[in-house]
Design a protein around this motif. Structure first.
Motif, PDB file in Angstrom:
ATOM      1  N   SER A 101      -2.256   3.048  -2.623  1.00 53.17           N
ATOM      2  CA  SER A 101      -1.850   2.763  -4.000  1.00 53.17           C
ATOM      3  C   SER A 101      -0.596   1.894  -3.993  1.00 53.17           C
ATOM      4  O   SER A 101       0.016   1.654  -2.942  1.00 53.17           O
ATOM      5  CB  SER A 101      -1.571   4.069  -4.745  1.00 53.17           C
ATOM      6  N   THR A 102      -0.217   1.448  -5.176  1.00 46.84           N
ATOM      7  CA  THR A 102       0.976   0.605  -5.275  1.00 46.84           C
ATOM      8  C   THR A 102       2.273   1.410  -5.201  1.00 46.84           C
ATOM      9  O   THR A 102       3.339   0.837  -5.001  1.00 46.84           O
ATOM     10  CB  THR A 102       0.964  -0.179  -6.600  1.00 46.84           C
ATOM     11  N   LEU A 103       2.198   2.727  -5.354  1.00 46.42           N
ATOM     12  CA  LEU A 103       3.421   3.529  -5.392  1.00 46.42           C
ATOM     13  C   LEU A 103       4.236   3.435  -4.108  1.00 46.42           C
ATOM     14  O   LEU A 103       5.448   3.186  -4.163  1.00 46.42           O
ATOM     15  CB  LEU A 103       3.077   4.984  -5.711  1.00 46.42           C
ATOM     16  N   PRO A 104       3.646   3.641  -2.909  1.00 46.78           N
ATOM     17  CA  PRO A 104       4.464   3.512  -1.703  1.00 46.78           C
ATOM     18  C   PRO A 104       4.939   2.086  -1.456  1.00 46.78           C
ATOM     19  O   PRO A 104       5.986   1.882  -0.844  1.00 46.78           O
ATOM     20  CB  PRO A 104       3.534   3.999  -0.583  1.00 46.78           C
ATOM     21  N   VAL A 105       4.175   1.098  -1.930  1.00 46.88           N
ATOM     22  CA  VAL A 105       4.610  -0.296  -1.796  1.00 46.88           C
ATOM     23  C   VAL A 105       5.893  -0.508  -2.583  1.00 46.88           C
ATOM     24  O   VAL A 105       6.878  -1.042  -2.068  1.00 46.88           O
ATOM     25  CB  VAL A 105       3.514  -1.268  -2.289  1.00 46.88           C
ATOM     26  N   ARG A 106       5.894  -0.091  -3.836  1.00 45.47           N
ATOM     27  CA  ARG A 106       7.075  -0.270  -4.683  1.00 45.47           C
ATOM     28  C   ARG A 106       8.259   0.540  -4.161  1.00 45.47           C
ATOM     29  O   ARG A 106       9.413   0.069  -4.169  1.00 45.47           O
ATOM     30  CB  ARG A 106       6.754   0.121  -6.123  1.00 45.47           C
ATOM     31  N   ALA A 107       7.982   1.766  -3.700  1.00 49.38           N
ATOM     32  CA  ALA A 107       9.069   2.596  -3.155  1.00 49.38           C
ATOM     33  C   ALA A 107       9.762   1.896  -2.003  1.00 49.38           C
ATOM     34  O   ALA A 107      10.995   1.910  -1.897  1.00 49.38           O
ATOM     35  CB  ALA A 107       8.505   3.945  -2.694  1.00 49.38           C
ATOM     36  N   ALA A 108       8.980   1.256  -1.140  1.00 47.43           N
ATOM     37  CA  ALA A 108       9.555   0.572   0.018  1.00 47.43           C
ATOM     38  C   ALA A 108      10.256  -0.723  -0.372  1.00 47.43           C
ATOM     39  O   ALA A 108      11.383  -0.989   0.049  1.00 47.43           O
ATOM     40  CB  ALA A 108       8.463   0.299   1.051  1.00 47.43           C
ATOM     41  N   LEU A 109       9.598  -1.547  -1.184  1.00 46.79           N
ATOM     42  CA  LEU A 109      10.171  -2.856  -1.515  1.00 46.79           C
ATOM     43  C   LEU A 109      11.526  -2.725  -2.195  1.00 46.79           C
ATOM     44  O   LEU A 109      12.442  -3.522  -1.944  1.00 46.79           O
ATOM     45  CB  LEU A 109       9.221  -3.638  -2.419  1.00 46.79           C
ATOM     46  N   MET A 110      11.685  -1.715  -3.025  1.00 47.19           N
ATOM     47  CA  MET A 110      12.916  -1.591  -3.802  1.00 47.19           C
ATOM     48  C   MET A 110      14.055  -0.934  -3.021  1.00 47.19           C
ATOM     49  O   MET A 110      15.098  -0.630  -3.585  1.00 47.19           O
ATOM     50  CB  MET A 110      12.633  -0.852  -5.110  1.00 47.19           C
ATOM     51  N   THR A 111      13.857  -0.751  -1.715  1.00 47.71           N
ATOM     52  CA  THR A 111      14.981  -0.345  -0.867  1.00 47.71           C
ATOM     53  C   THR A 111      15.796  -1.541  -0.400  1.00 47.71           C
ATOM     54  O   THR A 111      16.902  -1.376   0.134  1.00 47.71           O
ATOM     55  CB  THR A 111      14.499   0.408   0.389  1.00 47.71           C
ATOM     56  N   VAL A 112      15.274  -2.743  -0.573  1.00 49.13           N
ATOM     57  CA  VAL A 112      15.934  -3.920  -0.015  1.00 49.13           C
ATOM     58  C   VAL A 112      17.256  -4.177  -0.751  1.00 49.13           C
ATOM     59  O   VAL A 112      17.386  -3.918  -1.946  1.00 49.13           O
ATOM     60  CB  VAL A 112      14.998  -5.146  -0.078  1.00 49.13           C
ATOM     61  N   ARG A 113      18.218  -4.674  -0.030  1.00 53.34           N
ATOM     62  CA  ARG A 113      19.559  -4.919  -0.579  1.00 53.34           C
ATOM     63  C   ARG A 113      19.539  -6.093  -1.552  1.00 53.34           C
ATOM     64  O   ARG A 113      18.615  -6.917  -1.552  1.00 53.34           O
ATOM     65  CB  ARG A 113      20.525  -5.243   0.556  1.00 53.34           C
TER      66      ARG A 113
END
Length: 359
Positions: free
Chosen positions: A255-267
């Motif tokens: 799903s897109t949920l883990p994708v968004r969780a990971a991407l939004m960790t970027v500085r």
């Protein structure tokens, strides 16, 4: 020549004879010594992945082999040379936006399908015809080494993404999908390119432990729990400092949920690269917040496969010892056993496992 042929989606591969490939200007014919069988090949051949591939076709995505014949415009390659056959074929009249086909595998749009009509058959055959620029020299090899060099098909995917993101030595990288086939390869590639730390999130604790065992303290694993905000905070806390680059390699089933969780960790001012299959079979959109992207000056890249020069660069990483093909366990099958190879690849598609055909 003998080949394994996909006559229709959902049918088993048929071992039959195809006409010998004809050599043209700008082309090379290669004797296939080893061809990778990707873990999701069964999903492609069943039609589940909905790839743009027109049967009947000898499928197969990339190969390692020896040059059999070269066109009149080849100035460096010679018969007998060991080469990697890059499946990413680009139209030569495309200018800034060439059409692309993955030879024997898939295509991008109508132009890619037109290109596929010429470079149609892939590497599940005794010989393959490729554009001259797609036959990348590997230097001297023993025949027994060829199968392990098929790992380049997997390694080149994240490598292309890291080149697009301009990954630099010492940076902290997060790999979304790190416990999968391509994600685990991305961990190895990032470290070979000099990443100071790789954050490897996932749900498979066995694979997470194996990544730490293989690569040591530069890899920091994170067990995901499935709650977006909580998982994002776990990933941030695992990093030694700001996360410079995030790469997503999750498959279509995610799903897109883990994708968004990971991407939004970027500085802030960081980069994110999308290379996975999420959304290819439908489902919710990614829905990244506009204000977050804009106010944090986030650079978001989409990357399909790798640029043409990537094969030669990656071969140098391998030759230098920075990237170890010995990490991969190889199981080889004869061309006559192509269907068994596809079944084996699906059942043994975990990190650092490689199934190959030996035509």
């Amino acid at each position: 020549m003998k080949a394994a042929i996909l006559k229709s989606f959902g049918a088993p591969l048929a071992i039959e004879t195809l006409p010998e490939p004809l050599l043209g200007t700008g082309e090379v014919i290669v004797d296939v010594v080893a061809a990778p069988v990707l873990p999701y090949a069964n999903e492609v051949f069943s039609g589940e992945r909905r790839y743009l591939l027109t049967p009947p076709v000898a499928p197969g995505c990339g190969a390692v082999g020896r040059v059999r014949a070269v066109g009149p415009d080849a100035t460096r390659l010679a018969p007998g040379d060991w080469v990697f056959c890059d499946p990413t074929v680009r139209s030569r009249d495309g200018g800034l936006s060439p059409d692309i086909t993955l030879q024997g595998w898939s295509a991008r749009g109508e132009g890619g399908q037109r290109l596929q009509k010429h470079f149609h058959h892939g590497s599940f055959a005794e010989r393959i015809r490729v554009p001259t620029e797609n036959a990348s020299p590997l230097g001297p090899l023993d025949d027994a080494e060829a199968a392990r060099w098929c790992a380049l098909v997997t390694l080149l995917v994240p490598y292309g993404g890291f080149l697009k993101a301009d990954l630099r030595a010492g940076e902290t990288v997060l790999i979304s999908g790190a416990t999968g086939n391509f994600g685990s390869a991305a961990v190895a590639v990032a470290l070979a390119m000099g990443a100071g730390c790789v954050i490897a999130p996932g749900r498979n604790e066995t694979v997470l432990e194996d990544l730490k065992r293989r690569f040591g303290l530069r890899v920091r694993t994170v067990k995901l729990g499935g709650q977006e905000e909580e998982d994002r905070e776990r990933m941030r806390r695992a990093a030694p400092g700001p996360i410079d680059c995030v790469m997503d390699l999750l498959p279509p089933s995610a799903s897109t949920l883990p994708v968004r969780a990971a991407l939004m960790t970027v500085r802030p001012y960081g980069r994110a690269v999308l290379m996975g299959g999420v959304g290819m079979l439908g489902g919710a959109g990614l829905e990244l917040p506009y204000p977050w992207i804009m106010r944090n000056c986030i650079t978001l890249h989409g990357q399909w496969m790798c640029p043409p020069e990537a094969v030669l660069r990656m071969a140098s990483l391998v030759r230098s010892g920075l990237l170890r093909l010995e990490e991969f366990d190889v199981t080889a099958f004869a061309l006559d056993d192509a269907n068994e190879a596809v079944t084996h690849a699906a059942a043994h598609g975990g990190p650092f496992k490689l199934t190959v055909l030996r035509p």
